[in-house]
Design a protein around this motif. Structure first.
Motif, PDB file in Angstrom:
ATOM      1  N   CYS A   1       0.842  -1.193   0.000  1.00 28.70           N
ATOM      2  CA  CYS A   1       0.000   0.000   0.000  1.00 28.70           C
ATOM      3  C   CYS A   1       0.880   1.247   0.000  1.00 28.70           C
ATOM      4  O   CYS A   1       0.655   2.191  -0.764  1.00 28.70           O
ATOM      5  CB  CYS A   1      -0.887  -0.042   1.239  1.00 28.70           C
ATOM      6  SG  CYS A   1      -2.254   1.080   1.186  1.00 28.70           S
ATOM      7  N   LEU A   2       1.913   1.229   0.833  1.00 31.02           N
ATOM      8  CA  LEU A   2       2.833   2.357   0.912  1.00 31.02           C
ATOM      9  C   LEU A   2       3.553   2.539  -0.412  1.00 31.02           C
ATOM     10  O   LEU A   2       3.703   3.661  -0.913  1.00 31.02           O
ATOM     11  CB  LEU A   2       3.842   2.095   2.026  1.00 31.02           C
ATOM     12  CG  LEU A   2       4.346   3.311   2.783  1.00 31.02           C
ATOM     13  CD1 LEU A   2       3.209   3.948   3.555  1.00 31.02           C
ATOM     14  CD2 LEU A   2       5.451   2.913   3.739  1.00 31.02           C
ATOM     15  N   ARG A   3       3.994   1.425  -1.011  1.00 29.68           N
ATOM     16  CA  ARG A   3       4.682   1.487  -2.290  1.00 29.68           C
ATOM     17  C   ARG A   3       3.769   2.070  -3.360  1.00 29.68           C
ATOM     18  O   ARG A   3       4.196   2.872  -4.193  1.00 29.68           O
ATOM     19  CB  ARG A   3       5.131   0.081  -2.696  1.00 29.68           C
ATOM     20  CG  ARG A   3       6.592   0.014  -2.983  1.00 29.68           C
ATOM     21  CD  ARG A   3       6.977  -1.326  -3.516  1.00 29.68           C
ATOM     22  NE  ARG A   3       6.427  -1.574  -4.840  1.00 29.68           N
ATOM     23  CZ  ARG A   3       6.611  -2.703  -5.502  1.00 29.68           C
ATOM     24  NH1 ARG A   3       7.304  -3.668  -4.964  1.00 29.68           N
ATOM     25  NH2 ARG A   3       6.095  -2.871  -6.685  1.00 29.68           N
TER      26      ARG A   3
ATOM     27  N   MET B   1      -3.302   7.107   7.974  1.00 33.65           N
ATOM     28  CA  MET B   1      -2.147   7.554   8.748  1.00 33.65           C
ATOM     29  C   MET B   1      -2.525   8.663   9.708  1.00 33.65           C
ATOM     30  O   MET B   1      -2.035   8.709  10.840  1.00 33.65           O
ATOM     31  CB  MET B   1      -1.028   8.010   7.800  1.00 33.65           C
ATOM     32  CG  MET B   1      -0.326   6.831   7.172  1.00 33.65           C
ATOM     33  SD  MET B   1       0.963   7.321   6.052  1.00 33.65           S
ATOM     34  CE  MET B   1       2.325   7.388   7.186  1.00 33.65           C
TER      35      MET B   1
ATOM     36  N   ASN C   1       1.425   4.194  -2.956  1.00 31.06           N
ATOM     37  CA  ASN C   1       1.277   5.629  -2.769  1.00 31.06           C
ATOM     38  C   ASN C   1       2.468   6.392  -3.298  1.00 31.06           C
ATOM     39  O   ASN C   1       2.309   7.419  -3.952  1.00 31.06           O
ATOM     40  CB  ASN C   1       1.073   5.933  -1.295  1.00 31.06           C
ATOM     41  CG  ASN C   1      -0.350   5.745  -0.909  1.00 31.06           C
ATOM     42  OD1 ASN C   1      -1.135   6.654  -1.031  1.00 31.06           O
ATOM     43  ND2 ASN C   1      -0.710   4.547  -0.508  1.00 31.06           N
TER      44      ASN C   1
ATOM     45  N   PHE D   1       0.247  12.738   1.796  1.00 30.54           N
ATOM     46  CA  PHE D   1      -0.363  11.769   0.873  1.00 30.54           C
ATOM     47  C   PHE D   1      -1.734  12.257   0.398  1.00 30.54           C
ATOM     48  O   PHE D   1      -2.079  12.149  -0.775  1.00 30.54           O
ATOM     49  CB  PHE D   1      -0.498  10.404   1.535  1.00 30.54           C
ATOM     50  CG  PHE D   1       0.760   9.587   1.470  1.00 30.54           C
ATOM     51  CD1 PHE D   1       1.470   9.471   0.284  1.00 30.54           C
ATOM     52  CD2 PHE D   1       1.230   8.920   2.579  1.00 30.54           C
ATOM     53  CE1 PHE D   1       2.622   8.718   0.216  1.00 30.54           C
ATOM     54  CE2 PHE D   1       2.390   8.163   2.518  1.00 30.54           C
ATOM     55  CZ  PHE D   1       3.088   8.069   1.334  1.00 30.54           C
TER      56      PHE D   1
ATOM     57  N   CYS E   1      -4.082   7.237  -2.528  1.00 31.88           N
ATOM     58  CA  CYS E   1      -3.460   8.241  -1.677  1.00 31.88           C
ATOM     59  C   CYS E   1      -4.360   8.643  -0.528  1.00 31.88           C
ATOM     60  O   CYS E   1      -3.918   8.754   0.603  1.00 31.88           O
ATOM     61  CB  CYS E   1      -3.081   9.457  -2.512  1.00 31.88           C
ATOM     62  SG  CYS E   1      -1.739   9.106  -3.637  1.00 31.88           S
TER      63      CYS E   1
ATOM     64  N   LEU F   1      -4.687   5.811   2.270  1.00 29.67           N
ATOM     65  CA  LEU F   1      -3.517   5.686   3.145  1.00 29.67           C
ATOM     66  C   LEU F   1      -3.321   6.966   3.952  1.00 29.67           C
ATOM     67  O   LEU F   1      -3.026   6.906   5.149  1.00 29.67           O
ATOM     68  CB  LEU F   1      -2.259   5.365   2.336  1.00 29.67           C
ATOM     69  CG  LEU F   1      -1.104   5.011   3.245  1.00 29.67           C
ATOM     70  CD1 LEU F   1      -1.273   3.613   3.802  1.00 29.67           C
ATOM     71  CD2 LEU F   1       0.219   5.120   2.544  1.00 29.67           C
TER      72      LEU F   1
END
Lengths: 161, 131
Positions: free
Chosen positions: A71-73, B47, A75, B16, B40, B43
Protein backbone atom coordinates in the motif's frame (compact mmCIF):
# COMPACT_ATOMS: atom_id res chain seq x y z
CA UNK A 1 -24.98 -19.92 13.56
CA UNK A 2 -24.48 -16.98 11.21
CA UNK A 3 -27.11 -15.00 13.12
CA UNK A 4 -25.15 -15.54 16.30
CA UNK A 5 -21.88 -14.52 14.62
CA UNK A 6 -23.48 -11.37 13.23
CA UNK A 7 -24.82 -10.53 16.67
CA UNK A 8 -21.45 -11.08 18.33
CA UNK A 9 -19.66 -8.98 15.69
CA UNK A 10 -22.09 -6.07 16.08
CA UNK A 11 -21.84 -6.27 19.85
CA UNK A 12 -18.03 -6.33 19.71
CA UNK A 13 -17.95 -3.22 17.50
CA UNK A 14 -20.40 -1.50 19.87
CA UNK A 15 -18.26 -2.28 22.90
CA UNK A 16 -15.08 -1.14 21.14
CA UNK A 17 -16.74 2.13 20.14
CA UNK A 18 -17.89 2.87 23.68
CA UNK A 19 -14.87 1.39 25.43
CA UNK A 20 -16.55 1.21 28.82
CA UNK A 21 -18.10 -1.52 30.96
CA UNK A 22 -20.97 0.57 32.28
CA UNK A 23 -24.04 -1.69 32.67
CA UNK A 24 -26.12 0.76 30.61
CA UNK A 25 -23.68 0.52 27.71
CA UNK A 26 -23.68 -3.27 27.84
CA UNK A 27 -27.47 -3.42 28.16
CA UNK A 28 -28.22 -1.07 25.28
CA UNK A 29 -25.48 -2.74 23.24
CA UNK A 30 -27.12 -6.11 23.73
CA UNK A 31 -30.50 -4.63 22.81
CA UNK A 32 -29.31 -2.98 19.60
CA UNK A 33 -27.15 -5.90 18.50
CA UNK A 34 -30.20 -8.16 18.93
CA UNK A 35 -32.19 -5.87 16.61
CA UNK A 36 -29.42 -5.46 14.06
CA UNK A 37 -28.43 -9.11 14.26
CA UNK A 38 -31.96 -10.26 13.54
CA UNK A 39 -32.34 -7.77 10.68
CA UNK A 40 -29.00 -8.35 8.98
CA UNK A 41 -28.13 -11.92 9.94
CA UNK A 42 -29.47 -13.13 6.60
CA UNK A 43 -26.95 -11.09 4.59
CA UNK A 44 -24.00 -11.77 6.89
CA UNK A 45 -21.43 -13.74 4.86
CA UNK A 46 -21.62 -17.47 5.55
CA UNK A 47 -17.86 -17.78 5.20
CA UNK A 48 -17.21 -15.73 8.32
CA UNK A 49 -17.54 -18.97 10.26
CA UNK A 50 -14.10 -19.90 8.98
CA UNK A 51 -12.70 -17.19 11.19
CA UNK A 52 -13.44 -19.28 14.26
CA UNK A 53 -10.27 -21.13 13.26
CA UNK A 54 -7.25 -19.40 14.91
CA UNK A 55 -4.89 -20.47 12.12
CA UNK A 56 -6.69 -18.12 9.77
CA UNK A 57 -6.21 -15.28 12.26
CA UNK A 58 -2.50 -15.97 12.25
CA UNK A 59 -2.30 -15.73 8.48
CA UNK A 60 -4.47 -12.64 8.55
CA UNK A 61 -2.03 -11.03 11.00
CA UNK A 62 0.78 -11.93 8.60
CA UNK A 63 -1.16 -10.52 5.67
CA UNK A 64 -1.68 -7.07 7.20
CA UNK A 65 1.96 -5.85 7.31
CA UNK A 66 2.57 -7.41 3.90
CA UNK A 67 -0.41 -5.51 2.55
CA UNK A 68 0.64 -2.25 4.18
CA UNK A 69 4.06 -2.46 2.60
CA UNK A 70 2.52 -2.68 -0.89
CA UNK A 71 0.00 0.00 0.00
CA UNK A 72 2.83 2.36 0.91
CA UNK A 73 4.68 1.49 -2.29
CA UNK A 74 1.52 2.19 -4.27
CA UNK A 75 1.28 5.63 -2.77
CA UNK A 76 4.86 6.55 -3.52
CA UNK A 77 4.33 5.25 -7.06
CA UNK A 78 1.19 7.33 -7.65
CA UNK A 79 2.81 10.32 -6.01
CA UNK A 80 5.73 10.06 -8.43
CA UNK A 81 3.42 9.86 -11.44
CA UNK A 82 1.35 12.80 -10.28
CA UNK A 83 4.21 15.23 -9.63
CA UNK A 84 6.22 14.20 -12.69
CA UNK A 85 5.90 17.00 -15.29
CA UNK A 86 4.88 14.61 -18.14
CA UNK A 87 2.47 12.48 -16.06
CA UNK A 88 3.98 9.15 -17.26
CA UNK A 89 0.99 6.82 -17.53
CA UNK A 90 -0.03 4.08 -19.97
CA UNK A 91 -3.50 3.22 -18.75
CA UNK A 92 -5.96 0.57 -19.89
CA UNK A 93 -8.28 -2.14 -18.63
CA UNK A 94 -6.81 -5.65 -18.58
CA UNK A 95 -8.36 -8.99 -17.77
CA UNK A 96 -6.63 -11.37 -15.40
CA UNK A 97 -7.61 -14.72 -13.95
CA UNK A 98 -7.46 -15.60 -10.29
CA UNK A 99 -7.19 -19.04 -8.72
CA UNK A 100 -9.24 -18.06 -5.67
CA UNK A 101 -12.75 -19.47 -5.59
CA UNK A 102 -14.44 -18.29 -2.38
CA UNK A 103 -16.33 -15.01 -2.68
CA UNK A 104 -14.75 -13.57 0.48
CA UNK A 105 -11.31 -14.37 -0.86
CA UNK A 106 -12.10 -12.70 -4.17
CA UNK A 107 -13.52 -9.66 -2.41
CA UNK A 108 -10.37 -9.23 -0.37
CA UNK A 109 -8.20 -9.80 -3.43
CA UNK A 110 -10.12 -7.14 -5.36
CA UNK A 111 -9.84 -4.66 -2.49
CA UNK A 112 -6.15 -5.35 -2.04
CA UNK A 113 -5.56 -4.90 -5.76
CA UNK A 114 -7.36 -1.57 -5.66
CA UNK A 115 -5.09 -0.30 -2.89
CA UNK A 116 -1.80 -1.49 -4.42
CA UNK A 117 0.46 -0.09 -7.16
CA UNK A 118 -1.35 1.30 -10.17
CA UNK A 119 -4.25 -1.12 -10.28
CA UNK A 120 -7.97 -0.76 -9.66
CA UNK A 121 -10.57 -3.51 -9.87
CA UNK A 122 -13.46 -2.54 -12.14
CA UNK A 123 -15.44 -5.78 -12.16
CA UNK A 124 -15.32 -9.43 -11.16
CA UNK A 125 -17.02 -12.09 -13.22
CA UNK A 126 -16.45 -15.65 -12.08
CA UNK A 127 -12.69 -16.11 -12.02
CA UNK A 128 -12.02 -13.10 -14.24
CA UNK A 129 -10.98 -9.79 -12.78
CA UNK A 130 -11.15 -6.65 -14.89
CA UNK A 131 -8.40 -4.35 -13.72
CA UNK A 132 -7.76 -0.76 -14.65
CA UNK A 133 -3.98 -0.56 -14.77
CA UNK A 134 -2.33 2.85 -14.76
CA UNK A 135 0.91 1.68 -16.41
CA UNK A 136 0.65 -1.48 -18.52
CA UNK A 137 4.19 -2.81 -18.94
CA UNK A 138 3.70 -6.28 -20.44
CA UNK A 139 1.49 -7.97 -23.03
CA UNK A 140 1.88 -11.46 -21.61
CA UNK A 141 -1.29 -12.61 -19.83
CA UNK A 142 0.64 -14.95 -17.52
CA UNK A 143 3.01 -12.25 -16.39
CA UNK A 144 0.14 -9.87 -15.80
CA UNK A 145 -1.68 -12.29 -13.55
CA UNK A 146 1.53 -12.95 -11.62
CA UNK A 147 2.20 -9.26 -11.23
CA UNK A 148 -1.30 -8.23 -10.18
CA UNK A 149 -2.69 -11.19 -8.23
CA UNK A 150 0.41 -13.29 -7.58
CA UNK A 151 1.67 -11.42 -4.57
CA UNK A 152 -1.56 -11.79 -2.58
CA UNK A 153 -3.00 -15.10 -3.71
CA UNK A 154 -0.87 -17.52 -1.64
CA UNK A 155 -1.67 -15.78 1.64
CA UNK A 156 -5.32 -15.14 0.84
CA UNK A 157 -5.75 -18.77 -0.08
CA UNK A 158 -4.62 -19.78 3.38
CA UNK A 159 -6.90 -17.23 5.00
CA UNK A 160 -10.11 -17.78 3.07
CA UNK A 161 -10.00 -21.27 1.57
CA UNK B 1 8.40 11.31 22.17
CA UNK B 2 5.10 9.60 21.32
CA UNK B 3 3.71 13.04 20.58
CA UNK B 4 6.43 13.77 18.03
CA UNK B 5 6.00 10.40 16.27
CA UNK B 6 2.24 10.94 16.11
CA UNK B 7 2.74 14.39 14.59
CA UNK B 8 5.14 13.03 11.98
CA UNK B 9 2.73 10.28 10.99
CA UNK B 10 -0.09 12.81 10.67
CA UNK B 11 2.14 15.07 8.58
CA UNK B 12 3.05 12.30 6.16
CA UNK B 13 -0.62 11.32 5.97
CA UNK B 14 -1.55 14.90 5.11
CA UNK B 15 1.12 14.94 2.40
CA UNK B 16 -0.36 11.77 0.87
CA UNK B 17 -3.82 13.34 0.96
CA UNK B 18 -2.43 16.41 -0.79
CA UNK B 19 -0.84 14.33 -3.55
CA UNK B 20 -4.11 12.46 -3.97
CA UNK B 21 -5.84 15.78 -4.57
CA UNK B 22 -3.17 16.95 -7.02
CA UNK B 23 -3.64 13.64 -8.85
CA UNK B 24 -7.35 14.28 -9.02
CA UNK B 25 -6.61 17.47 -10.97
CA UNK B 26 -3.72 16.33 -13.13
CA UNK B 27 -4.71 12.84 -14.31
CA UNK B 28 -6.79 12.60 -17.50
CA UNK B 29 -9.94 10.50 -16.95
CA UNK B 30 -12.32 9.11 -14.33
CA UNK B 31 -10.48 5.82 -13.94
CA UNK B 32 -7.03 7.31 -13.44
CA UNK B 33 -8.43 9.89 -11.10
CA UNK B 34 -10.14 7.23 -9.06
CA UNK B 35 -6.76 5.52 -8.74
CA UNK B 36 -5.14 8.61 -7.25
CA UNK B 37 -8.15 9.37 -5.11
CA UNK B 38 -8.48 5.90 -3.56
CA UNK B 39 -4.86 4.99 -2.98
CA UNK B 40 -3.46 8.24 -1.68
CA UNK B 41 -6.51 9.36 0.23
CA UNK B 42 -7.07 5.98 1.89
CA UNK B 43 -3.52 5.69 3.15
CA UNK B 44 -3.35 9.38 4.03
CA UNK B 45 -6.53 9.21 6.07
CA UNK B 46 -5.45 5.98 7.75
CA UNK B 47 -2.15 7.55 8.75
CA UNK B 48 -3.88 10.61 10.20
CA UNK B 49 -6.17 8.33 12.20
CA UNK B 50 -3.15 6.29 13.32
CA UNK B 51 -1.50 9.51 14.52
CA UNK B 52 -4.64 10.39 16.45
CA UNK B 53 -4.64 6.92 18.01
CA UNK B 54 -0.99 7.26 19.05
CA UNK B 55 -1.64 10.62 20.67
CA UNK B 56 -4.71 9.31 22.47
CA UNK B 57 -2.76 6.42 24.01
CA UNK B 58 -0.99 8.93 26.21
CA UNK B 59 -4.23 10.69 27.18
CA UNK B 60 -6.25 9.60 30.23
CA UNK B 61 -9.18 8.57 28.04
CA UNK B 62 -8.04 5.68 25.85
CA UNK B 63 -11.39 5.37 24.09
CA UNK B 64 -10.38 7.75 21.32
CA UNK B 65 -7.48 5.52 20.28
CA UNK B 66 -9.80 2.53 19.81
CA UNK B 67 -12.30 4.66 17.89
CA UNK B 68 -9.62 6.03 15.59
CA UNK B 69 -8.32 2.54 14.83
CA UNK B 70 -11.85 1.29 14.13
CA UNK B 71 -12.43 4.21 11.78
CA UNK B 72 -9.17 3.39 9.98
CA UNK B 73 -10.34 -0.20 9.52
CA UNK B 74 -13.70 0.96 8.12
CA UNK B 75 -12.06 3.41 5.71
CA UNK B 76 -9.70 0.67 4.56
CA UNK B 77 -12.61 -1.68 3.88
CA UNK B 78 -15.04 0.73 2.26
CA UNK B 79 -12.95 3.03 0.09
CA UNK B 80 -11.82 0.40 -2.48
CA UNK B 81 -15.42 -0.80 -2.73
CA UNK B 82 -16.57 2.75 -3.42
CA UNK B 83 -13.88 3.22 -6.09
CA UNK B 84 -14.88 -0.06 -7.68
CA UNK B 85 -18.53 0.98 -7.74
CA UNK B 86 -17.73 4.39 -9.21
CA UNK B 87 -15.56 2.95 -11.98
CA UNK B 88 -17.97 0.17 -12.88
CA UNK B 89 -20.87 2.58 -12.90
CA UNK B 90 -18.93 5.08 -15.00
CA UNK B 91 -17.98 2.44 -17.54
CA UNK B 92 -21.48 1.00 -17.82
CA UNK B 93 -23.00 4.44 -18.27
CA UNK B 94 -20.67 5.04 -21.19
CA UNK B 95 -17.73 7.08 -19.93
CA UNK B 96 -14.89 6.52 -22.40
CA UNK B 97 -11.32 5.73 -21.44
CA UNK B 98 -8.74 8.45 -22.03
CA UNK B 99 -7.56 8.47 -25.68
CA UNK B 100 -4.00 7.60 -24.62
CA UNK B 101 -5.18 4.30 -23.13
CA UNK B 102 -3.50 1.26 -24.67
CA UNK B 103 -6.01 -1.48 -23.95
CA UNK B 104 -9.63 -2.11 -23.06
CA UNK B 105 -10.64 -5.69 -22.25
CA UNK B 106 -13.79 -4.72 -20.43
CA UNK B 107 -15.84 -3.58 -23.43
CA UNK B 108 -17.23 -7.04 -24.31
CA UNK B 109 -18.14 -7.86 -20.75
CA UNK B 110 -19.73 -4.42 -20.32
CA UNK B 111 -21.80 -5.05 -23.45
CA UNK B 112 -22.94 -8.38 -21.95
CA UNK B 113 -23.94 -6.67 -18.71
CA UNK B 114 -25.93 -4.04 -20.59
CA UNK B 115 -27.69 -6.78 -22.56
CA UNK B 116 -28.57 -8.65 -19.39
CA UNK B 117 -29.87 -5.48 -17.82
CA UNK B 118 -32.15 -4.64 -20.71
CA UNK B 119 -33.50 -8.20 -21.10
CA UNK B 120 -34.03 -8.85 -17.42
CA UNK B 121 -35.04 -5.27 -16.80
CA UNK B 122 -33.70 -5.21 -13.28
CA UNK B 123 -30.39 -3.74 -12.14
CA UNK B 124 -30.72 -5.37 -8.73
CA UNK B 125 -30.72 -8.89 -10.09
CA UNK B 126 -27.57 -8.27 -12.07
CA UNK B 127 -25.91 -6.78 -9.01
CA UNK B 128 -26.62 -9.79 -6.81
CA UNK B 129 -25.53 -12.15 -9.55
CA UNK B 130 -22.06 -10.65 -9.94
CA UNK B 131 -21.66 -10.21 -6.19
Amino acid sequence: MRWLLCLVTVFAVWMLLFWSVDPWVIGSGAFFSLIIGSLLGAVFPEEMQMFLNPRRWLFFALYLPYFFFYCLRANVDVMFRVIHPDVPIRPGIVKVRTTLTSSMGKTFLANSITLTPGTLTVDIHGQDLYIHWINIDTDDAQKRSAEICGRFEPLLKRIFE
Amino acid sequence: MLEQIAMWIMGVGLAFDLFGCIGLVRLPDVYNRAQAATKCVTLGTCMILLGVALRAFGAPDGAMAVKALLCAAFVLLTSPVAAHAVCRGAYLSGVKLWEGSVEDSFSERAEEIRQEQTTEGSVDREETETA
